[in-house]
Design a protein around this motif. Structure first.
Motif, PDB file in Angstrom:
ATOM      1  N   ALA A 199       0.840  -1.200   0.000  1.00 22.37           N
ATOM      2  CA  ALA A 199       0.000   0.000   0.000  1.00 22.37           C
ATOM      3  C   ALA A 199       0.876   1.251   0.000  1.00 22.37           C
ATOM      4  O   ALA A 199       0.660   2.177  -0.800  1.00 22.37           O
ATOM      5  CB  ALA A 199      -0.929  -0.016   1.207  1.00 22.37           C
ATOM      6  N   ALA A 200       1.897   1.265   0.860  1.00 26.36           N
ATOM      7  CA  ALA A 200       2.767   2.448   0.932  1.00 26.36           C
ATOM      8  C   ALA A 200       3.563   2.610  -0.360  1.00 26.36           C
ATOM      9  O   ALA A 200       3.697   3.724  -0.882  1.00 26.36           O
ATOM     10  CB  ALA A 200       3.710   2.319   2.134  1.00 26.36           C
ATOM     11  N   GLY A 224       2.761   1.611  -3.306  1.00 28.32           N
ATOM     12  CA  GLY A 224       1.851   2.020  -4.373  1.00 28.32           C
ATOM     13  C   GLY A 224       1.727   3.529  -4.459  1.00 28.32           C
ATOM     14  O   GLY A 224       1.652   4.098  -5.562  1.00 28.32           O
ATOM     15  N   GLN A 225       1.745   4.186  -3.303  1.00 29.54           N
ATOM     16  CA  GLN A 225       1.572   5.645  -3.269  1.00 29.54           C
ATOM     17  C   GLN A 225       2.778   6.393  -3.850  1.00 29.54           C
ATOM     18  O   GLN A 225       2.707   7.600  -4.067  1.00 29.54           O
ATOM     19  CB  GLN A 225       1.302   6.112  -1.830  1.00 29.54           C
ATOM     20  CG  GLN A 225      -0.041   5.636  -1.288  1.00 29.54           C
ATOM     21  CD  GLN A 225      -1.193   5.851  -2.273  1.00 29.54           C
ATOM     22  OE1 GLN A 225      -1.383   6.951  -2.791  1.00 29.54           O
ATOM     23  NE2 GLN A 225      -1.942   4.786  -2.563  1.00 29.54           N
ATOM     24  N   HIS A 259       3.723   6.032  -6.753  1.00 31.09           N
ATOM     25  CA  HIS A 259       3.472   6.145  -8.203  1.00 31.09           C
ATOM     26  C   HIS A 259       2.303   7.084  -8.449  1.00 31.09           C
ATOM     27  O   HIS A 259       1.277   6.982  -7.762  1.00 31.09           O
ATOM     28  CB  HIS A 259       3.122   4.774  -8.789  1.00 31.09           C
ATOM     29  CG  HIS A 259       4.150   3.724  -8.520  1.00 31.09           C
ATOM     30  ND1 HIS A 259       4.290   3.130  -7.286  1.00 31.09           N
ATOM     31  CD2 HIS A 259       5.101   3.191  -9.309  1.00 31.09           C
ATOM     32  CE1 HIS A 259       5.298   2.274  -7.334  1.00 31.09           C
ATOM     33  NE2 HIS A 259       5.803   2.297  -8.547  1.00 31.09           N
ATOM     34  N   GLY A 277      -0.984   5.575  -8.338  1.00 30.55           N
ATOM     35  CA  GLY A 277      -1.473   5.187  -7.018  1.00 30.55           C
ATOM     36  C   GLY A 277      -1.345   3.715  -6.682  1.00 30.55           C
ATOM     37  O   GLY A 277      -1.829   3.274  -5.644  1.00 30.55           O
ATOM     38  N   HIS A 278      -0.705   2.942  -7.546  1.00 28.61           N
ATOM     39  CA  HIS A 278      -0.506   1.528  -7.214  1.00 28.61           C
ATOM     40  C   HIS A 278       0.784   1.008  -7.828  1.00 28.61           C
ATOM     41  O   HIS A 278       1.339   1.618  -8.738  1.00 28.61           O
ATOM     42  CB  HIS A 278      -1.702   0.674  -7.669  1.00 28.61           C
ATOM     43  CG  HIS A 278      -1.972   0.743  -9.137  1.00 28.61           C
ATOM     44  ND1 HIS A 278      -1.296  -0.039 -10.052  1.00 28.61           N
ATOM     45  CD2 HIS A 278      -2.834   1.509  -9.849  1.00 28.61           C
ATOM     46  CE1 HIS A 278      -1.739   0.243 -11.258  1.00 28.61           C
ATOM     47  NE2 HIS A 278      -2.666   1.172 -11.180  1.00 28.61           N
ATOM     48  N   GLN A 297       5.979   7.484 -12.748  1.00 29.24           N
ATOM     49  CA  GLN A 297       7.025   8.003 -11.848  1.00 29.24           C
ATOM     50  C   GLN A 297       8.016   8.931 -12.539  1.00 29.24           C
ATOM     51  O   GLN A 297       8.334   9.996 -12.028  1.00 29.24           O
ATOM     52  CB  GLN A 297       7.822   6.842 -11.251  1.00 29.24           C
ATOM     53  CG  GLN A 297       7.247   6.288  -9.989  1.00 29.24           C
ATOM     54  CD  GLN A 297       8.162   5.243  -9.389  1.00 29.24           C
ATOM     55  OE1 GLN A 297       9.036   4.687 -10.036  1.00 29.24           O
ATOM     56  NE2 GLN A 297       7.954   4.975  -8.124  1.00 29.24           N
ATOM     57  N   HIS A 337       5.587  14.240 -10.424  1.00 25.58           N
ATOM     58  CA  HIS A 337       4.600  14.024  -9.351  1.00 25.58           C
ATOM     59  C   HIS A 337       3.725  15.256  -9.200  1.00 25.58           C
ATOM     60  O   HIS A 337       4.195  16.370  -9.398  1.00 25.58           O
ATOM     61  CB  HIS A 337       5.295  13.767  -8.003  1.00 25.58           C
ATOM     62  CG  HIS A 337       5.703  12.350  -7.837  1.00 25.58           C
ATOM     63  ND1 HIS A 337       6.893  11.850  -8.341  1.00 25.58           N
ATOM     64  CD2 HIS A 337       5.082  11.296  -7.268  1.00 25.58           C
ATOM     65  CE1 HIS A 337       6.988  10.575  -8.045  1.00 25.58           C
ATOM     66  NE2 HIS A 337       5.897  10.194  -7.398  1.00 25.58           N
TER      67      HIS A 337
END
Ligand SMILES: NC(=O)c1ccc[n+]([C@@H]2O[C@H](COP(=O)([O-])OP(=O)(O)OC[C@H]3O[C@@H](n4cnc5c(N)ncnc54)[C@H](OP(=O)(O)O)[C@@H]3O)[C@@H](O)[C@H]2O)c1
Length: 233
Positions: free
Chosen positions: A188-189, A191-192, A194, A197-198, A229, A233
């Protein structure tokens, strides 16, 4: 005669997915890593060894030619990642990362291209990382950048050196991909990190390599497969 691809780091993760992707293209596959096990598929030859050791590279090339008689493609996927603050890296970390990521590319690529040159045909893909052109606050990655950034640059250099001899050289630059490298509790962490979001899947990287395999006019490309990426961002 079926085409033949050599895939390093083939025992798990991205490499294992790339083996399946090339088998789906009906290539014969030579799969190598330290712990790789024999396959029941007659079109998969496995060769166990440390890719940082030139003797392994020699053995892989020799057994490929002895068993399948040709080398069409080489996927330099074996790699290790040691994330530590810069001053915490030990001499052993430094030596290990350079050995696998750089020596592991250099020896087998030199030997494979020497064979490809005889046929004026071939394709190399280096698996790098988008950290090389997009460092992330909180993900210390100097050894990854030093080695994979070097591979991105060498990809372009080799592509130009061999462009007129029918040998293409490309890279795939992954974001963070769900492989045994990352425990499920971190997904989960990670993923953030990118924009999408995953995290990515191994199939995302395998598909990109298959695209490059079939893209005869593409060479010297660093194909980012990273959920945005490298764009920002
Ligand atoms: N997963 C990610 O998030 C990510 C992101 C960016 C880039 N990448 C790059 O993608 C590539 C594959 O990563 P992955 O996530 O699939 O890694 P992984 O699950 O850790 O698998 C690494 C593979 O490399 C092999 N290997 C490691 N050290 C070796 C050595 N000394 N000699 C021979 N083989 C060796 C391992 O097999 P044995 O243990 O059997 O030797 C294994 O097959 C690496 O180059 C990595 O840097 C991954």
């Amino acid at each position: 005669m079926k085409k033949v691809v050599i895939i390093t780091g083939a025992s798990q993760g991205i490499g294992a997915a790339v083996v399946q992707a090339y088998r789906a293209l009906d290539y014969r596959v030579v799969a190598t890593s330290r712990s790789i096990q024999p396959s029941t598929d007659p079109d998969i030859l496995t060769v166990a060894g440390d890719i940082a050791d030139r003797a392994t590279a020699q053995r892989v090339i020799h057994e490929t030619l002895a068993t399948f008689g040709r080398i069409d493609s080489l996927i330099n996927n074996a790699g290790i990642f040691v994330a530590k603050p810069f001053t915490a890296y030990t001499q052993e970390d430094y030596a290990n990362v350079l050995a696998v990521n750089l020596n592991g590319f250099f020896y087998i690529t030199q030997l494979a291209i020497a064979e490809m040159e005889k046929n004026n045909a071939g394709h190399i893909v280096n698996v790098t990382t988008s950290l090389a052109d997009h460092a992330i606050d909180g993900v210390p990655s100097v050894l990854a950048n030093l080695t994979k950034g070097g591979l991105n640059s060498a990809t372009k250099s080799l592509a130009i050196e061999y462009a007129k001899r029918g040998i293409r050289v490309n890279a795939v630059s992954p974001g963070i991909i769900k492989t045994p490298m990352h425990g499920a509790e971190t997904h989960a962490a990670l993923g953030q990190l990118h924009p999408v979001g995953h995290m990515g899947e191994v199939s995302d990287i395998a598909q990109a390599i298959v695209y490059l395999e079939n893209a005869g006019f593409v060479t010297g490309e660093i194909l980012h497969v990273d959920g945005g990426q490298s764009a920002g961002h």
